[in-house]
Design a protein around this motif. Structure first.
Motif, PDB file in Angstrom:
ATOM      1  N   PRO A  53      29.539  31.314 -16.535  1.00 55.74           N
ATOM      2  CA  PRO A  53      30.128  32.305 -17.453  1.00 55.74           C
ATOM      3  C   PRO A  53      29.333  33.607 -17.449  1.00 55.74           C
ATOM      4  N   ARG A  54      30.035  34.728 -17.550  1.00 58.66           N
ATOM      5  CA  ARG A  54      29.375  36.025 -17.460  1.00 58.66           C
ATOM      6  C   ARG A  54      28.266  36.208 -18.495  1.00 58.66           C
ATOM      7  N   PRO A  55      28.440  35.769 -19.765  1.00 60.80           N
ATOM      8  CA  PRO A  55      27.337  35.929 -20.726  1.00 60.80           C
ATOM      9  C   PRO A  55      26.051  35.238 -20.289  1.00 60.80           C
ATOM     10  N   LEU A  56      26.159  34.063 -19.649  1.00 64.33           N
ATOM     11  CA  LEU A  56      24.956  33.377 -19.169  1.00 64.33           C
ATOM     12  C   LEU A  56      24.312  34.152 -18.025  1.00 64.33           C
ATOM     13  N   GLY A  57      25.143  34.729 -17.158  1.00 61.54           N
ATOM     14  CA  GLY A  57      24.611  35.550 -16.077  1.00 61.54           C
ATOM     15  C   GLY A  57      23.876  36.770 -16.611  1.00 61.54           C
ATOM     16  N   MET A  58      24.440  37.395 -17.631  1.00 67.73           N
ATOM     17  CA  MET A  58      23.794  38.554 -18.240  1.00 67.73           C
ATOM     18  C   MET A  58      22.502  38.158 -18.939  1.00 67.73           C
ATOM     19  N   LEU A 187      11.395  36.000 -30.013  1.00 70.30           N
ATOM     20  CA  LEU A 187      12.119  37.003 -30.806  1.00 70.30           C
ATOM     21  C   LEU A 187      12.067  38.380 -30.149  1.00 70.30           C
ATOM     22  N   VAL A 188      10.897  38.726 -29.599  1.00 75.08           N
ATOM     23  CA  VAL A 188      10.766  40.042 -28.960  1.00 75.08           C
ATOM     24  C   VAL A 188      11.626  40.102 -27.697  1.00 75.08           C
ATOM     25  N   VAL A 189      11.615  39.037 -26.907  1.00 78.74           N
ATOM     26  CA  VAL A 189      12.447  39.003 -25.706  1.00 78.74           C
ATOM     27  C   VAL A 189      13.924  39.130 -26.075  1.00 78.74           C
ATOM     28  N   ALA A 190      14.351  38.361 -27.081  1.00 75.36           N
ATOM     29  CA  ALA A 190      15.749  38.431 -27.516  1.00 75.36           C
ATOM     30  C   ALA A 190      16.103  39.827 -28.000  1.00 75.36           C
ATOM     31  N   GLY A 191      15.180  40.434 -28.752  1.00 74.55           N
ATOM     32  CA  GLY A 191      15.425  41.788 -29.249  1.00 74.55           C
ATOM     33  C   GLY A 191      15.540  42.800 -28.120  1.00 74.55           C
ATOM     34  N   CYS A 192      14.652  42.687 -27.125  1.00 74.52           N
ATOM     35  CA  CYS A 192      14.698  43.614 -25.979  1.00 74.52           C
ATOM     36  C   CYS A 192      16.006  43.470 -25.205  1.00 74.52           C
ATOM     37  N   ILE A 193      16.464  42.223 -25.057  1.00 76.31           N
ATOM     38  CA  ILE A 193      17.714  41.999 -24.325  1.00 76.31           C
ATOM     39  C   ILE A 193      18.894  42.585 -25.099  1.00 76.31           C
ATOM     40  N   ALA A 194      18.956  42.282 -26.403  1.00 78.50           N
ATOM     41  CA  ALA A 194      20.086  42.749 -27.205  1.00 78.50           C
ATOM     42  C   ALA A 194      20.109  44.272 -27.322  1.00 78.50           C
ATOM     43  N   ARG A 204      26.412  54.063 -20.707  1.00 73.60           N
ATOM     44  CA  ARG A 204      27.166  53.733 -19.489  1.00 73.60           C
ATOM     45  C   ARG A 204      26.285  53.635 -18.246  1.00 73.60           C
ATOM     46  N   MET A 205      25.193  52.911 -18.383  1.00 68.80           N
ATOM     47  CA  MET A 205      24.340  52.642 -17.231  1.00 68.80           C
ATOM     48  C   MET A 205      24.981  51.579 -16.340  1.00 68.80           C
ATOM     49  N   PRO A 206      24.769  51.669 -15.021  1.00 70.98           N
ATOM     50  CA  PRO A 206      25.180  50.549 -14.165  1.00 70.98           C
ATOM     51  C   PRO A 206      24.254  49.368 -14.409  1.00 70.98           C
ATOM     52  N   ALA A 207      24.757  48.165 -14.180  1.00 73.25           N
ATOM     53  CA  ALA A 207      23.973  46.933 -14.375  1.00 73.25           C
ATOM     54  C   ALA A 207      23.240  46.948 -15.724  1.00 73.25           C
ATOM     55  N   PRO A 208      23.977  47.048 -16.836  1.00 71.73           N
ATOM     56  CA  PRO A 208      23.323  47.179 -18.148  1.00 71.73           C
ATOM     57  C   PRO A 208      22.452  45.995 -18.527  1.00 71.73           C
ATOM     58  N   ALA A 209      22.790  44.793 -18.048  1.00 76.81           N
ATOM     59  CA  ALA A 209      22.000  43.609 -18.412  1.00 76.81           C
ATOM     60  C   ALA A 209      20.643  43.597 -17.736  1.00 76.81           C
ATOM     61  N   THR A 210      20.467  44.420 -16.712  1.00 75.26           N
ATOM     62  CA  THR A 210      19.167  44.524 -16.047  1.00 75.26           C
ATOM     63  C   THR A 210      18.423  45.776 -16.489  1.00 75.26           C
ATOM     64  N   LEU A 211      19.049  46.925 -16.360  1.00 74.22           N
ATOM     65  CA  LEU A 211      18.351  48.184 -16.648  1.00 74.22           C
ATOM     66  C   LEU A 211      18.045  48.351 -18.130  1.00 74.22           C
ATOM     67  N   GLY A 212      18.957  47.938 -19.002  1.00 72.09           N
ATOM     68  CA  GLY A 212      18.719  48.092 -20.437  1.00 72.09           C
ATOM     69  C   GLY A 212      17.504  47.320 -20.926  1.00 72.09           C
ATOM     70  N   PRO A 213      17.460  45.991 -20.715  1.00 76.34           N
ATOM     71  CA  PRO A 213      16.273  45.236 -21.120  1.00 76.34           C
ATOM     72  C   PRO A 213      15.001  45.684 -20.409  1.00 76.34           C
ATOM     73  N   LEU A 214      15.117  46.137 -19.156  1.00 76.65           N
ATOM     74  CA  LEU A 214      13.941  46.626 -18.437  1.00 76.65           C
ATOM     75  C   LEU A 214      13.359  47.849 -19.135  1.00 76.65           C
ATOM     76  N   ILE A 215      14.220  48.768 -19.529  1.00 74.69           N
ATOM     77  CA  ILE A 215      13.761  49.968 -20.235  1.00 74.69           C
ATOM     78  C   ILE A 215      13.181  49.602 -21.599  1.00 74.69           C
ATOM     79  N   ALA A 216      13.875  48.733 -22.331  1.00 73.40           N
ATOM     80  CA  ALA A 216      13.426  48.368 -23.675  1.00 73.40           C
ATOM     81  C   ALA A 216      12.073  47.668 -23.642  1.00 73.40           C
TER      82      ALA A 216
END
Length: 361
Positions: A53-58, A187-194, A204-216
């Protein structure tokens, strides 16, 4: 429904058994290799439970990205000192060489123009496999080529370091810093991901599940607010398993034959990129004054854990080697999504232009 449950159970148990065997022989990223091989085998035999499922992949992408983001600390970056410009320059050149090799790989009839560069980018194999489908590439070819590259590096690097660069052994042991409680880490990991995914989607970043948590996570680490936080040890293998399943379950008999046809060409290009990266190491040595061994290890195209292990065992400057590897890793992971987005946009514009030219006036 019962059949799906049986297949899911079989996938989990088979992965656990193969994982344990690969871990016992000391294979790097054993969880991902095991998940990839088992899922591919079941998918080819028609016994797979279906796609992840896509949510698990993200979630897997987010865990991996946060783990990488926590590497971007002030101590690591400070190790670069006045050498940061040559390091960034060498990393960018490595990226250009990788994309060039990927473009050559894409000349093969079984590889498209986007899958080729994603398969050959030197660094961040797990992250690239995780986002390949999202970026529009063939994750099956990306996964196989990337991990052939990692495997070749892990096998040949200690030998090259010893024979060509005189790597010896060192008994240096470094004490680990006391970490924060596991529930705080979680908790910190979950917060960074969310927060990261939410931010990336808003802008509107590409690959938001990777770049967003990486930046956070990178921003949090650099802020110094929570110095002792790290991703809980159990999370990264879980992410690797999900990423391996995601790629493996997409295999078909036809795709296996296609990968088999691509591999000889891909291995040749991997070797060429490896040699060019070693030359970049010589250049980095000249520009920064580090040893030839440290230059080689710092620019080795992948296998971060193995690189650091060899660095520590040989008495090399582990902090500097790690800093160069992390800088290149982050550059690769950012460049791939944005480069893919630009490529797709350019291809779409060309297709629309060609379509307009076909319409009679």
């Amino acid at each position: 429904m019962p059949q799906t449950i049986y297949r899911c159970t079989g996938l989990v148990f088979a992965t656990a058994i193969v994982w344990a065997g690969l871990w016992a022989v000391g294979l790097s990223a054993a969880a991902l290799f095991a998940a990839l091989v088992v899922a591919a085998a079941l998918a080819i035999k028609g016994l797979a439970p279906g796609r992840i499922p896509r949510p698990l992949g993200m979630l897997a992408q987010g865990i991996l990205a946060v783990s990488i983001g926590f590497m971007i600390d002030t101590d690591t970056l400070a190790a670069l000192g006045s050498s940061w410009l040559p390091v960034v320059g060498v990393s960018v050149v490595t990226l250009v060489m990788s994309v060039g090799a990927g473009s050559l790989l894409a000349l093969h009839k079984d590889v498209d123009a986007l899958t080729g560069p994603l398969s050959m980018i030197a660094g961040g194999a797990q992250g690239l496999v995780a986002v390949a489908r999202e970026l529009g590439g063939d994750e099956r070819i990306v996964a196989v080529v990337q991990y052939v590259r990692v495997g070749l590096i892990i096998v040949t690097m200690p030998l090259v370091a010893t024979v060509l660069f005189g790597a010896g052994s060192s008994a240096a042991v470094h004490a680990a810093d006391a970490g924060s409680p596991w529930y705080v880490d979680l908790l910190v990991v979950a917060g960074c991901i969310a927060v990261g995914i939410g931010f990336a989607k808003v802008v509107r970043m590409p690959a938001p599940a990777t770049l967003g948590p990486l930046i956070a996570s990178g921003a949090l680490e650099l802020s110094g607010w929570i110095d002792t936080v790290s991703a809980p040890t159990i999370l990264l293998p879980i992410a690797f398993v999900l990423i391996g399943w995601q790629a493996g379950l997409a295999f078909t008999p036809a795709s296996v034959r296609a990968v088999g046809r691509v591999l000889p060409w891909a291995v040749l290009l991997i070797v060429v990129v490896g040699v060019l990266c070693a030359l970049m190491g010589l250049l980095l040595t000249h520009l920064t004054g580090i040893s030839l061994l440290e230059g080689y290890l710092a620019t080795t195209p992948g296998g971060l854990s193995a690189v650091l292990a060899v660095s520590a065992a040989s008495g090399a400057n582990v902090t500097f080697v790690a800093a160069v590897q992390v800088v290149r890793l982050v550059i690769m992971l950012f460049a791939a999504p944005f480069g893919a987005k630009a490529f797709v946009a350019l291809r779409s514009r060309r297709a629309r232009k060609a379509e307009r030219e076909k319409v009679p006036v």
